[in-house]
Enzyme design. Structure first.
Site, mmCIF file in Angstrom:
data_model
loop_
_atom_site.group_PDB
_atom_site.id
_atom_site.type_symbol
_atom_site.label_atom_id
_atom_site.label_comp_id
_atom_site.label_asym_id
_atom_site.label_seq_id
_atom_site.Cartn_x
_atom_site.Cartn_y
_atom_site.Cartn_z
ATOM 1 N N HIS A 89 -2.389 -7.534 -13.957
ATOM 2 C CA HIS A 89 -1.624 -6.391 -14.276
ATOM 3 C C HIS A 89 -1.421 -6.089 -15.562
ATOM 4 O O HIS A 89 -1.050 -4.881 -15.794
ATOM 5 C CB HIS A 89 -0.122 -6.160 -13.800
ATOM 6 C CG HIS A 89 -0.405 -6.777 -12.124
ATOM 7 N ND1 HIS A 89 -1.171 -6.219 -11.332
ATOM 8 C CD2 HIS A 89 0.624 -7.590 -11.569
ATOM 9 C CE1 HIS A 89 -0.918 -6.651 -9.911
ATOM 10 N NE2 HIS A 89 -0.121 -7.337 -9.944
ATOM 11 N N GLU A 143 7.694 -8.102 6.484
ATOM 12 C CA GLU A 143 6.677 -6.992 6.858
ATOM 13 C C GLU A 143 5.400 -7.348 6.554
ATOM 14 O O GLU A 143 5.152 -8.291 5.992
ATOM 15 C CB GLU A 143 7.049 -5.750 5.811
ATOM 16 C CG GLU A 143 8.310 -5.074 5.991
ATOM 17 C CD GLU A 143 8.633 -3.713 5.489
ATOM 18 O OE1 GLU A 143 9.315 -3.124 5.933
ATOM 19 O OE2 GLU A 143 8.064 -3.577 4.377
ATOM 20 N N CYS A 192 0.725 -1.602 -1.879
ATOM 21 C CA CYS A 192 0.998 -2.703 -2.810
ATOM 22 C C CYS A 192 2.191 -2.195 -3.675
ATOM 23 O O CYS A 192 2.413 -1.241 -4.313
ATOM 24 C CB CYS A 192 -0.172 -2.718 -3.851
ATOM 25 S SG CYS A 192 -1.628 -3.524 -3.197
ATOM 26 N N ASN A 215 1.766 2.640 -6.682
ATOM 27 C CA ASN A 215 2.189 3.262 -5.592
ATOM 28 C C ASN A 215 3.783 3.558 -5.923
ATOM 29 O O ASN A 215 4.458 2.516 -6.264
ATOM 30 C CB ASN A 215 2.093 2.339 -4.432
ATOM 31 C CG ASN A 215 0.727 2.326 -4.128
ATOM 32 O OD1 ASN A 215 -0.230 3.075 -3.663
ATOM 33 N ND2 ASN A 215 0.187 0.799 -4.249
#
Length: 501
Positions: free
Chosen positions: A337, A185, A486, A437
């Protein structure tokens, strides 16, 4: 006496001539017929080493100066078994015709068949700079050369099988089918010159506007997010792609074809920036990514600025150092993160290994900054109740504004006149705060999107207390409309394809 020695001398000479001669490298510089096209320095010299050059090159050298240290031909030949395995879960048959965007293969083929360098330049320009779709009409290319290229290469080995567009038309997600049926993708993100209706403005790490288009704002440039692997082996606990495991490595041509598809989708607006933040870990497919970088910055292909291309990594210290040597001017983004090793190992299982610790990662980032003269872009997905507290923000500020800048005065190519300015003006490090998300795999861990005030509080702490440039990337929420934000890539489209079969 001389007559008795002669047979021995002749035997020794014959043995020397028949013995294999060790070859230190495989490359065009050893072949005088390729002249100036031999590679002589990295993608471009680092800030401290760059020599002044004219904007108009008399040689138009295809950027052959790229990647001297990479010894890419020898390394790629060694890795070919891994790229096209004949057995196992990642078995992939080679395509009937190779992609013309796989410039390493094209160069090798041209060298073996004695195709002129000028013929390659003309073909590349016709196909990718002037938008032609076939090999048929390249002026000033001999019929022999054109037939050889047409019979062995194709403009594109993949096809777009599905496209989803956001409601405002500023973004899209493409499902790209590879020649062997595997899917990846690719996401296109449009930007306008105006601030979106939500009132949030965004700035890229290099200081250019990256505003989100509102209903009445026209897109004036596009960023394409490309994949480097089918699936991913990193297994991040918030990312859908990691649930697939690693299914295959993409070739350099397949990586670049995503840019080609995106450019066709964008039309006259074109593609200005490329980020390797799609499916996969780019530095685990290093040789192919490096060749793809050459094509993207190739004068006759996509002709993009090196600083307009960014490689994103979850953190592979050894490969970050190699990238600093091979392509110092290409942007680097780190998926951090978490500000501490324990929390990072929880969110990113790949960070638990002894070779991927936060300490080793910090050392590699410092090395990259010394070689490139610029810092990395820090990606930080903010998860409610997990890594969004003021304490986390201060630990992140200390890491980015303190630890990573510990050797600030030793940065190669830094301007002595800037010494004494605020560190945030010197560092080049930039923190992107990305709201989590929702994903199925993240839901199993109880992850939730953070509140807006928590995001704004983190950005304020980083900027006000530590002088670290930080922005909340509100625009990632638009990608949720097409399952292209994301952490959301791959799973749904692949399951849909499996059901069709």
């Amino acid at each position: 006496q001389s007559s008795t020695r002669r047979p021995a001398i002749m035997a020794t000479a014959a043995a020397l001539l028949s013995a294999p001669v060790p070859c230190a490298r495989v490359g065009r510089r050893d072949d005088p017929s390729w002249g100036h096209m031999g590679r002589t320095c990295p993608l471009r010299a680092s800030a401290a080493e760059a020599a002044p050059s004219s904007s108009s090159s008399t040689h138009d050298d295809f950027s052959w100066r790229l990647l001297e240290g990479a010894n890419i031909h020898a390394r790629r030949e060694h890795a070919r078994v891994a790229l096209w395995p004949s057995t196992g879960d990642r078995a992939r048959p080679p395509p009937p015709k190779r992609s013309f965007l796989d410039i390493d293969e094209v160069e090798r083929f041209a060298r073996d068949r004695r195709i002129k360098k000028s013929s390659l330049r003309l073909c590349y320009r016709e196909l990718f700079r002037r938008g032609k779709s076939t090999f048929e009409n390249a002026p000033d290319v001999s019929a022999r050369d054109m037939k050889l290229l047409r019979d062995n290469f194709t403009v594109c080995t993949s096809e777009v099988v599905e496209t989803k567009t956001t409601e405002d038309g500023s973004g899209a997600k493409m499902v790209v089918k590879l020649h062997d049926g595997k899917l990846v993708e690719t996401v296109v993100i449009g930007h306008s010159r105006s601030v979106d209706d939500g009132g949030h403005d965004e700035t890229r790490g290099d200081g250019e506007d990256a505003d989100v288009p509102g209903a009445n704002n026209k897109v004036f440039r596009n960023t394409v997010c490309v994949s480097s692997q089918v699936g991913c082996a990193m297994g991040c606990t918030f990312c859908e792609t990691g649930t697939l495991g690693l299914l295959a490595n993409l070739t350099a041509g397949e990586i670049c074809e995503q840019v080609w598809h995106a450019r066709n989708l964008c039309g006259s607006t074109g593609v200005r920036n490329v980020v390797m933040m799609g499916m996969g870990e780019p530095l685990d497919n290093y040789e192919e990514v490096l060749i793809a970088l050459r094509a993207m910055t190739h004068q006759a292909v996509f002709d993009m600025r090196q600083r307009s291309v960014t490689v994103s990594t979850v953190g592979v210290p050894a490969s970050i150092r190699k990238l600093a040597d091979d392509a110092p001017n290409v942007g680097l983004a780190l998926s951090l993160h978490a500000p501490t090793q324990n929390l990072r190992a929880t969110l990113l299982p790949s960070a638990a290994g002894t070779s991927h610790t936060l300490g080793r990662l910090t050392e590699s980032l410092r090395y990259h900054r010394r070689k490139s003269g610029r810092g990395a872009m820090i990606e930080y997905i903010v998860i409610d109740g997990v890594n969004d507290s003021p304490t986390h923000a201060r630990e992140l500020g200390e890491l980015v504004g303190g630890t990573l800048l510990a050797d600030d005065v030793h940065v190669e190519g830094s301007n002595p006149a800037t010494v004494g300015r605020r560190k945030r003006e010197q560092s080049g490090y930039f923190v992107n705060l990305i709201p989590y998300n929702p994903t199925d795999v993240g839901g199993t861990h109880g992850y939730r999107s953070p509140a807006d005030d928590a995001l704004e509080r983190m950005a304020a702490i980083l900027g006000d207390e530590f002088g670290v440039k930080a922005k909340v990337r509100w625009s990632t929420r638009r990608g949720r409309e097409v399952d292209g934000a994301c952490g959301q890539l791959a799973l749904k489209s692949m399951r849909k394809e499996e059901k069709r079969r």
